[in-house]
Design a protein around this motif. Sequence first.
Motif, PDB file in Angstrom:
ATOM      1  N   GLN A  69       1.078  -1.092   0.060  1.00 55.93           N
ATOM      2  CA  GLN A  69       0.067  -0.101  -0.062  1.00 55.93           C
ATOM      3  C   GLN A  69       0.748   1.186  -0.107  1.00 55.93           C
ATOM      4  N   SER A  70       2.110   1.241   0.648  1.00 56.62           N
ATOM      5  CA  SER A  70       2.988   2.436   0.674  1.00 56.62           C
ATOM      6  C   SER A  70       3.702   2.542  -0.517  1.00 56.62           C
ATOM      7  N   HIS A  71       3.854   1.574  -1.092  1.00 55.96           N
ATOM      8  CA  HIS A  71       4.578   1.668  -2.506  1.00 55.96           C
ATOM      9  C   HIS A  71       3.546   2.368  -3.356  1.00 55.96           C
ATOM     10  N   HIS A  72       2.335   1.946  -3.487  1.00 51.86           N
ATOM     11  CA  HIS A  72       1.243   2.520  -4.302  1.00 51.86           C
ATOM     12  C   HIS A  72       1.053   3.907  -4.002  1.00 51.86           C
ATOM     13  N   VAL A  73       0.961   4.254  -2.869  1.00 52.73           N
ATOM     14  CA  VAL A  73       0.830   5.669  -2.478  1.00 52.73           C
ATOM     15  C   VAL A  73       2.199   6.614  -3.152  1.00 52.73           C
ATOM     16  N   SER A  74       3.312   5.936  -2.829  1.00 51.45           N
ATOM     17  CA  SER A  74       4.631   6.412  -3.324  1.00 51.45           C
ATOM     18  C   SER A  74       4.786   6.922  -4.696  1.00 51.45           C
ATOM     19  N   MET A  75       4.323   5.642  -5.216  1.00 55.32           N
ATOM     20  CA  MET A  75       4.138   5.712  -6.893  1.00 55.32           C
ATOM     21  C   MET A  75       3.363   6.904  -7.464  1.00 55.32           C
ATOM     22  N   ALA A  76       1.994   6.913  -6.893  1.00 58.77           N
ATOM     23  CA  ALA A  76       0.949   7.763  -6.949  1.00 58.77           C
ATOM     24  C   ALA A  76       1.641   9.472  -6.798  1.00 58.77           C
ATOM     25  N   GLU A  77       2.383   9.655  -5.718  1.00 64.56           N
ATOM     26  CA  GLU A  77       2.754  10.964  -5.202  1.00 64.56           C
ATOM     27  C   GLU A  77       4.271  11.437  -6.023  1.00 64.56           C
ATOM     28  N   HIS A  78       5.001  10.242  -6.836  1.00 63.81           N
ATOM     29  CA  HIS A  78       6.196  10.499  -7.250  1.00 63.81           C
ATOM     30  C   HIS A  78       6.105  11.315  -8.327  1.00 63.81           C
ATOM     31  N   ASP A  79       7.346  11.964  -8.546  1.00 69.73           N
ATOM     32  CA  ASP A  79       7.398  12.852  -9.836  1.00 69.73           C
ATOM     33  C   ASP A  79       7.534  11.815 -11.133  1.00 69.73           C
ATOM     34  N   GLN A  80       6.193  12.014 -12.149  1.00 76.04           N
ATOM     35  CA  GLN A  80       6.083  11.204 -13.115  1.00 76.04           C
ATOM     36  C   GLN A  80       7.053  11.122 -14.160  1.00 76.04           C
ATOM     37  N   SER A  81       7.814  12.180 -14.032  1.00 71.66           N
ATOM     38  CA  SER A  81       8.998  12.492 -15.095  1.00 71.66           C
ATOM     39  C   SER A  81      10.402  11.789 -14.540  1.00 71.66           C
ATOM     40  N   ASP A  82      10.478  11.366 -13.467  1.00 67.74           N
ATOM     41  CA  ASP A  82      11.644  10.435 -12.807  1.00 67.74           C
ATOM     42  C   ASP A  82      11.476   9.024 -13.261  1.00 67.74           C
ATOM     43  N   PHE A  83      11.672   8.838 -14.398  1.00 64.47           N
ATOM     44  CA  PHE A  83      11.501   7.100 -14.789  1.00 64.47           C
ATOM     45  C   PHE A  83      12.373   6.399 -14.108  1.00 64.47           C
ATOM     46  N   GLU A  84      13.769   6.611 -13.708  1.00 63.22           N
ATOM     47  CA  GLU A  84      14.684   5.991 -13.016  1.00 63.22           C
ATOM     48  C   GLU A  84      13.921   5.663 -11.568  1.00 63.22           C
ATOM     49  N   GLY A  85      13.435   6.534 -10.931  1.00 64.92           N
ATOM     50  CA  GLY A  85      12.754   6.500  -9.709  1.00 64.92           C
ATOM     51  C   GLY A  85      11.645   5.690  -9.645  1.00 64.92           C
ATOM     52  N   LEU A  86      10.897   5.837 -10.582  1.00 64.66           N
ATOM     53  CA  LEU A  86       9.612   5.063 -10.860  1.00 64.66           C
ATOM     54  C   LEU A  86       9.905   3.572 -11.168  1.00 64.66           C
ATOM     55  N   GLY A  87      10.925   3.514 -11.902  1.00 63.08           N
ATOM     56  CA  GLY A  87      11.190   2.196 -12.381  1.00 63.08           C
ATOM     57  C   GLY A  87      11.827   1.119 -10.950  1.00 63.08           C
ATOM     58  N   LYS A  88      12.539   1.954 -10.249  1.00 60.32           N
ATOM     59  CA  LYS A  88      12.882   1.377  -9.015  1.00 60.32           C
ATOM     60  C   LYS A  88      11.637   1.203  -8.004  1.00 60.32           C
ATOM     61  N   LEU A  89      10.893   1.986  -8.027  1.00 56.74           N
ATOM     62  CA  LEU A  89       9.470   1.568  -7.126  1.00 56.74           C
ATOM     63  C   LEU A  89       8.709   0.714  -7.742  1.00 56.74           C
ATOM     64  N   THR A  90       8.939   0.365  -9.071  1.00 58.91           N
ATOM     65  CA  THR A  90       8.139  -0.536  -9.889  1.00 58.91           C
ATOM     66  C   THR A  90       8.520  -1.884  -9.485  1.00 58.91           C
ATOM     67  N   ALA A  91      10.138  -1.993  -9.613  1.00 59.64           N
ATOM     68  CA  ALA A  91      10.774  -3.354  -9.270  1.00 59.64           C
ATOM     69  C   ALA A  91      10.526  -3.795  -7.920  1.00 59.64           C
ATOM     70  N   GLU A  92      10.479  -2.906  -6.943  1.00 62.10           N
ATOM     71  CA  GLU A  92      10.221  -3.004  -5.518  1.00 62.10           C
ATOM     72  C   GLU A  92       9.084  -3.799  -5.158  1.00 62.10           C
ATOM     73  N   LEU A  93       7.998  -3.147  -6.040  1.00 68.03           N
ATOM     74  CA  LEU A  93       6.542  -3.507  -5.890  1.00 68.03           C
ATOM     75  C   LEU A  93       6.377  -4.779  -6.410  1.00 68.03           C
ATOM     76  N   GLY A  94       7.151  -5.124  -7.601  1.00 67.31           N
ATOM     77  CA  GLY A  94       7.057  -6.463  -8.074  1.00 67.31           C
ATOM     78  C   GLY A  94       7.646  -7.579  -7.320  1.00 67.31           C
ATOM     79  N   ALA A  95       8.634  -7.374  -6.413  1.00 60.66           N
ATOM     80  CA  ALA A  95       9.199  -8.178  -5.638  1.00 60.66           C
ATOM     81  C   ALA A  95       8.197  -8.362  -4.460  1.00 60.66           C
ATOM     82  N   LEU A  96       7.705  -7.196  -3.927  1.00 63.54           N
ATOM     83  CA  LEU A  96       6.808  -7.597  -2.856  1.00 63.54           C
ATOM     84  C   LEU A  96       5.353  -8.345  -3.255  1.00 63.54           C
ATOM     85  N   ASN A  97       4.939  -8.182  -4.561  1.00 66.14           N
ATOM     86  CA  ASN A  97       3.968  -8.855  -4.897  1.00 66.14           C
ATOM     87  C   ASN A  97       4.193 -10.213  -5.161  1.00 66.14           C
ATOM     88  N   ARG A  98       5.489 -10.358  -5.589  1.00 64.84           N
ATOM     89  CA  ARG A  98       5.880 -12.145  -5.668  1.00 64.84           C
ATOM     90  C   ARG A  98       6.151 -12.785  -4.279  1.00 64.84           C
TER      91      ARG A  98
END
Length: 600
Positions: free
Chosen positions: A554-583
């Motif tokens: 839930q915290s990662h979803h909130v972070s992704m929603a509030e994150h700077d959408q132009s920061d592709f590197e930061g978003l990619g890191k959050l997405t990878a972390e979220l994927g690991a948590l989901n697995r």
Amino acid sequence: MAHLLGAEALHLDYPTKTVFESVTVGINEGDRIGIVGRNGDGKSSLLGMLAGTVEYQSGRVTKRGGVRFGVLTQRDDLDADATVRASIVGDMAEHEWAGDSRIRDIIAGLVADLDWEARIGELSGGQRRRVALAALLIGDWDLLALDEPTNHLDVEGIAWLAEHVKNRWPKNAGGLLVITHDRWFLDEVCTDTWEVHDGIVEPFEGGYAAYVLQRVERDRINAATEQKRQNLMRKELAWLRRGAPARTSKPKFRIDAANQLIEDVPPVRDKISLQALAVSRLGKDVVDLEDVSVSFGDRTILNNVTWRIAPGERTGILGANGAGKSTLLGVIAGTVQQTSGRVKRGKTVQLGILDQQFSQLDDIQNDRVREVLARTKTSFNVDGKELTPAQLLERLGFAREHLSSHVASLSGGQKRRLQLLMVLLSEPNVLILDEPTNDVDADMLAAMEDVLDSWPGTLLVVSHDRYLLERVTDQQYAILGGRLRHVPGGVDEYLRLRDAQESGGTAAPSGNPSTASAPSATKASGPTGAELRAAQKEIQAIERKLEKLGDQIQSHHVSMAEHDQSDFEGLGKLTAELGALNRQQEELEERWLELSELAG
């Protein structure tokens, strides 16, 4: 998991609209993906781009070398002069296909009722559709794409197809893409859901029930989603968590998460109030059938059916194709004459029938929709609010821009909305729905169900959509061998009875509908007391871990929603972390389910 097929930055334009701006998706081994969305938003176009049958303007589709891709479109390419046999097994020798258990099962599941030597040109549209599906399924495919495969299948056929797809490949092998409005099928088969809307493809984990939960959560986090749509999905979620017995086996932490979202949502129907209103509108007598039989020539369709239909009753009617469901509705409505027996209708009964032929629209084909509405002065009550015909039509998902369209030019889904409006505004107190899900998408079905929740009267539904039956009716009856019997266990009990009937077993007599004969089995020895205690202890530990994981996700979803959408590197890191948590969550959930089965 190995990659099967991918698409990158697909752009699709039609002369009047842009369907997709830039769509990127991928399918891996083991994926079973359901594709949902409103009619016209691009579901079939997406499937066509991936399959190579729809030409896109830019982007690319890549496929792993050697991948065999089988596709079922909504149109078949069968040779009208070919036989059923040739269309399905081609020039394969009889001993070759008859000796293959998988091919025999497909033929038995889909086309057992067809003449093997009949010409394709002599078949109905539904029969041709089943031949096309059977012909595709006997092939050896790594990836299957099915566009509305459940159309023209009855409840048994849909259950067979779900079981076939689940067992077609080993775990984590093969891939499936399926477009269907059958929400039970999506729940039963799919591991992921893609929602096509507003020119994008939005992924969700799990089947339909999980998709509804995540969509509500995402709507809550991203407040930009329309309030009306959110409320409708919250109501749908409330029913999923409270009213569907098959879904209560979901892990406790999932139920808890859902309950937090719906704790202030009332039950979808106030049964007591609706019953009182139905009695006041109908009195005590609705329709009574006493020893009714119907025969056509030498064939008996209904055999000594006795049924007293009560005011406020909400009943689904089950049966195979040709079992007599529509005949039964016709007897109730007075459009089919019984061969013997007695039919008694209450003096206050006003029937409304939603049929498969759009008969309510026959006389208004050349009128504009707004002209039809202008002639209708009746209002309609939904959730305590009086709605005008135009407001009710909008509530059913009809776009304002189509109000100036001629009725004849409407799509199938738009005609179904208008047809339902016309039936409801005729103020019936007994409503008969004959296959109401034809031509409508999942959002339209949810809107239809929302309106029916407030409808005070007797409701009789014939449908192969078991989700709809469970959602809008309170009980189910089945036509088996020409007789009508109550099935307290719903669709699952009906399928069990049909299986016993097909295999030569004997169902319990109608006076005792809750039981049926079954072969005796030797009871296996269960786990020891020590094993049970260990399982319970591990279950509790897993639930604690999953609760923490849920907070992190839930915290990662909130972070992704509030994150700077132009920061592709930061978003990619959050997405990878979220994927690991989901697995990690998925692995723990699987272990939780294993232990729950052990612990009973």
